[in-house]
Design a protein around this motif. Sequence first.
Motif, PDB file in Angstrom:
ATOM      1  N   ASP A 120      44.209  32.870  41.377  1.00  0.00           N
ATOM      2  CA  ASP A 120      43.054  32.160  40.850  1.00  0.00           C
ATOM      3  C   ASP A 120      41.855  33.102  40.821  1.00  0.00           C
ATOM      4  OD1 ASP A 120      41.956  29.388  40.141  1.00  0.00           O
ATOM      5  OD2 ASP A 120      40.524  30.075  41.649  1.00  0.00           O
ATOM      6  N   GLY A 121      41.179  33.147  39.691  1.00  0.00           N
ATOM      7  CA  GLY A 121      40.025  34.025  39.553  1.00  0.00           C
ATOM      8  C   GLY A 121      40.324  35.373  38.948  1.00  0.00           C
ATOM      9  N   ASP A 122      41.598  35.741  38.843  1.00  0.00           N
ATOM     10  CA  ASP A 122      41.942  36.990  38.161  1.00  0.00           C
ATOM     11  C   ASP A 122      41.497  36.921  36.703  1.00  0.00           C
ATOM     12  OD1 ASP A 122      43.135  38.022  40.399  1.00  0.00           O
ATOM     13  OD2 ASP A 122      45.198  37.790  39.690  1.00  0.00           O
ATOM     14  N   VAL A 123      41.205  38.073  36.127  1.00  0.00           N
ATOM     15  CA  VAL A 123      40.855  38.156  34.718  1.00  0.00           C
ATOM     16  C   VAL A 123      41.768  39.188  34.056  1.00  0.00           C
ATOM     17  CG1 VAL A 123      39.059  38.596  33.018  1.00  0.00           C
ATOM     18  CG2 VAL A 123      38.445  37.577  35.215  1.00  0.00           C
ATOM     19  N   LEU A 124      42.498  38.765  33.041  1.00  0.00           N
ATOM     20  CA  LEU A 124      43.362  39.646  32.276  1.00  0.00           C
ATOM     21  C   LEU A 124      42.635  40.029  30.989  1.00  0.00           C
ATOM     22  CD1 LEU A 124      46.713  37.661  32.659  1.00  0.00           C
ATOM     23  CD2 LEU A 124      45.751  39.395  34.180  1.00  0.00           C
ATOM     24  N   HIS A 125      42.885  41.244  30.521  1.00  0.00           N
ATOM     25  CA  HIS A 125      42.180  41.751  29.353  1.00  0.00           C
ATOM     26  C   HIS A 125      43.196  42.149  28.278  1.00  0.00           C
ATOM     27  CE1 HIS A 125      38.709  42.085  32.064  1.00  0.00           C
ATOM     28  NE2 HIS A 125      39.522  42.705  32.905  1.00  0.00           N
ATOM     29  N   VAL A 126      42.916  41.741  27.035  1.00  0.00           N
ATOM     30  CA  VAL A 126      43.733  42.171  25.911  1.00  0.00           C
ATOM     31  C   VAL A 126      42.885  42.107  24.642  1.00  0.00           C
ATOM     32  CG1 VAL A 126      44.675  39.846  25.468  1.00  0.00           C
ATOM     33  CG2 VAL A 126      45.931  41.869  24.704  1.00  0.00           C
ATOM     34  N   ALA A 127      42.917  43.170  23.869  1.00  0.00           N
ATOM     35  CA  ALA A 127      42.269  43.201  22.556  1.00  0.00           C
ATOM     36  C   ALA A 127      40.813  42.757  22.616  1.00  0.00           C
ATOM     37  CB  ALA A 127      43.057  42.339  21.574  1.00  0.00           C
ATOM     38  N   GLY A 128      40.114  43.152  23.671  1.00  0.00           N
ATOM     39  CA  GLY A 128      38.703  42.834  23.803  1.00  0.00           C
ATOM     40  C   GLY A 128      38.396  41.429  24.279  1.00  0.00           C
ATOM     41  N   VAL A 129      39.411  40.707  24.690  1.00  0.00           N
ATOM     42  CA  VAL A 129      39.249  39.318  25.136  1.00  0.00           C
ATOM     43  C   VAL A 129      39.641  39.208  26.607  1.00  0.00           C
ATOM     44  CG1 VAL A 129      40.188  36.984  24.895  1.00  0.00           C
ATOM     45  CG2 VAL A 129      39.543  38.281  22.872  1.00  0.00           C
ATOM     46  N   ASP A 130      38.877  38.412  27.368  1.00  0.00           N
ATOM     47  CA  ASP A 130      39.187  38.133  28.767  1.00  0.00           C
ATOM     48  C   ASP A 130      39.899  36.788  28.873  1.00  0.00           C
ATOM     49  OD1 ASP A 130      37.845  40.445  29.482  1.00  0.00           O
ATOM     50  OD2 ASP A 130      35.994  39.413  30.027  1.00  0.00           O
ATOM     51  N   LEU A 131      40.960  36.759  29.679  1.00  0.00           N
ATOM     52  CA  LEU A 131      41.658  35.514  30.001  1.00  0.00           C
ATOM     53  C   LEU A 131      41.518  35.280  31.503  1.00  0.00           C
ATOM     54  CD1 LEU A 131      43.493  37.026  27.588  1.00  0.00           C
ATOM     55  CD2 LEU A 131      44.753  34.884  27.803  1.00  0.00           C
ATOM     56  N   HIS A 132      40.880  34.175  31.845  1.00  0.00           N
ATOM     57  CA  HIS A 132      40.587  33.850  33.239  1.00  0.00           C
ATOM     58  C   HIS A 132      41.706  32.972  33.798  1.00  0.00           C
ATOM     59  CE1 HIS A 132      36.301  35.219  32.976  1.00  0.00           C
ATOM     60  NE2 HIS A 132      36.553  35.030  31.695  1.00  0.00           N
ATOM     61  N   VAL A 133      42.274  33.398  34.926  1.00  0.00           N
ATOM     62  CA  VAL A 133      43.377  32.670  35.543  1.00  0.00           C
ATOM     63  C   VAL A 133      42.824  31.518  36.377  1.00  0.00           C
ATOM     64  CG1 VAL A 133      45.342  32.817  37.106  1.00  0.00           C
ATOM     65  CG2 VAL A 133      44.801  34.748  35.589  1.00  0.00           C
ATOM     66  N   LEU A 134      43.305  30.307  36.089  1.00  0.00           N
ATOM     67  CA  LEU A 134      42.957  29.107  36.840  1.00  0.00           C
ATOM     68  C   LEU A 134      44.224  28.581  37.506  1.00  0.00           C
ATOM     69  CD1 LEU A 134      40.958  27.268  34.003  1.00  0.00           C
ATOM     70  CD2 LEU A 134      40.048  28.889  35.685  1.00  0.00           C
ATOM     71  N   HIS A 135      44.225  28.511  38.826  1.00  0.00           N
ATOM     72  CA  HIS A 135      45.382  27.930  39.512  1.00  0.00           C
ATOM     73  C   HIS A 135      45.329  26.415  39.318  1.00  0.00           C
ATOM     74  CE1 HIS A 135      47.688  27.196  43.527  1.00  0.00           C
ATOM     75  NE2 HIS A 135      48.512  27.201  42.487  1.00  0.00           N
ATOM     76  N   THR A 136      46.333  25.870  38.640  1.00  0.00           N
ATOM     77  CA  THR A 136      46.365  24.441  38.319  1.00  0.00           C
ATOM     78  C   THR A 136      47.694  23.833  38.771  1.00  0.00           C
ATOM     79  OG1 THR A 136      47.053  25.076  36.055  1.00  0.00           O
ATOM     80  CG2 THR A 136      44.719  24.560  36.402  1.00  0.00           C
ATOM     81  N   PRO A 137      47.920  23.750  40.078  1.00  0.00           N
ATOM     82  CA  PRO A 137      49.204  23.256  40.582  1.00  0.00           C
ATOM     83  C   PRO A 137      49.392  21.772  40.308  1.00  0.00           C
ATOM     84  CG  PRO A 137      47.636  23.489  42.373  1.00  0.00           C
ATOM     85  CD  PRO A 137      46.981  24.078  41.157  1.00  0.00           C
ATOM     86  N   GLY A 138      50.628  21.330  40.490  1.00  0.00           N
ATOM     87  CA  GLY A 138      50.990  19.935  40.328  1.00  0.00           C
ATOM     88  C   GLY A 138      52.316  19.811  39.607  1.00  0.00           C
ATOM     89  N   HIS A 139      52.413  20.381  38.412  1.00  0.00           N
ATOM     90  CA  HIS A 139      53.713  20.440  37.730  1.00  0.00           C
ATOM     91  C   HIS A 139      54.656  21.336  38.518  1.00  0.00           C
ATOM     92  CE1 HIS A 139      56.504  20.213  34.388  1.00  0.00           C
ATOM     93  NE2 HIS A 139      56.556  21.531  34.317  1.00  0.00           N
TER      94      HIS A 139
END
Length: 220
Positions: A120-139
Amino acid sequence: MAPSAGPVPAVPAARVELLVTSGTFTLDGGSWDVDNNVWLVGDDSEVLVLDPAHDAEAVAAAVGGRRVTAIVCTHAHNDHVNAAPALAERTGAPILLHPDDLTLWRMTHPDREPDGPLKDGDVLHVAGVDLHVLHTPGHSPGAVSLHAPALDTVFTGDTLFAGGPGATGRSFSDFPTIVDSIRERLLTLPPETTVRTGHGDSTTVGTEAPHLAEWIARGH
């Protein structure tokens, strides 16, 4: 003399692509035919792959000659990870998974661990875009969503669908937990955010948010 215009905001070159693959989901002794959404985020040079399902060859064909920066698994049910090792072997990209889903991962891939953790809170980078990881447990315990603000998009795996939460009737899942994840992590995003799901049609946060109370009543 007319005032000069200000700087024009940069438009991300990254785009979102969808590949649908078909196979089976297996858990708790049962097996179901499913169609899976495999999402690719990137540009003409590099791409990040989310949930490579069933057919590594089809995913590799969709990638083409682009560099794969990462193979991201939103959770470790077999239908979301079964093509991940073969795709990693073809591309050299690391497989990333939240550690809380390692038990599920090992049911499908007992001899091959993921290459790195998603937290949770990690940020992945690709092609100039940031993807923020949200831990969303339950499933599942280690389910994550990835929010890409620049693309007005969140990838929710099997946590949130058009019409409500993902299934919680099988092992390693919990309905109150998934509702908390959706309420606190997903429905707080801007209402125009497109929700790109693990199966079926996309929706928006604004479309789903008004129905939270209905889902809670339905789940009890």
